[in-house]
Design a protein around this motif. Structure first.
Motif: not given
Length: 105
Positions: A1-8, A13-17, A67-72
């Protein structure tokens, strides 16, 4: 899951939630006098400004999926993941075992 978050990147909607959850859970966490006074003490101990919640809320409102993707990409590294278990788990062998913790009596 961590690798998926880093790649994708997440969807907007996920961020707003996630932002709704963070904002709402903070307010629920301050719903009693003891919790509020503990929060205020934490602000003082960490030398945070009195308007910390306002600043945090503004920062949360400005977060977007990029921004979330960059942080990941910057912070997530599954090869450095550490799992801590207490007790004696059956069927698992530790790669490192710590019997005592420093500064803990």
């Amino acid at each position: 899951e961590l690798d998926r978050m880093k790649q994708t990147p997440p969807t907007e909607d996920e961020v707003k939630s996630a932002v709704r959850y963070l904002r709402g859970s903070t307010l629920l966490g301050l719903s009693s006098n003891p919790r509020l006074s503990g929060f205020m003490l934490g602000l003082m101990l960490e030398d945070l400004p009195a308007d910390y919640l306002d600043q945090r809320d503004l920062a949360l409102k400005n977060i977007d999926a990029q921004a979330v993707h960059n942080a990941a990409q910057k912070w997530l590294d599954s090869s450095k993941l550490v799992t801590i278990m207490l007790g004696t788990p059956v069927g698992l062998e530790p790669s490192r075992k710590i019997d005592t913790l420093p500064y803990v009596e």
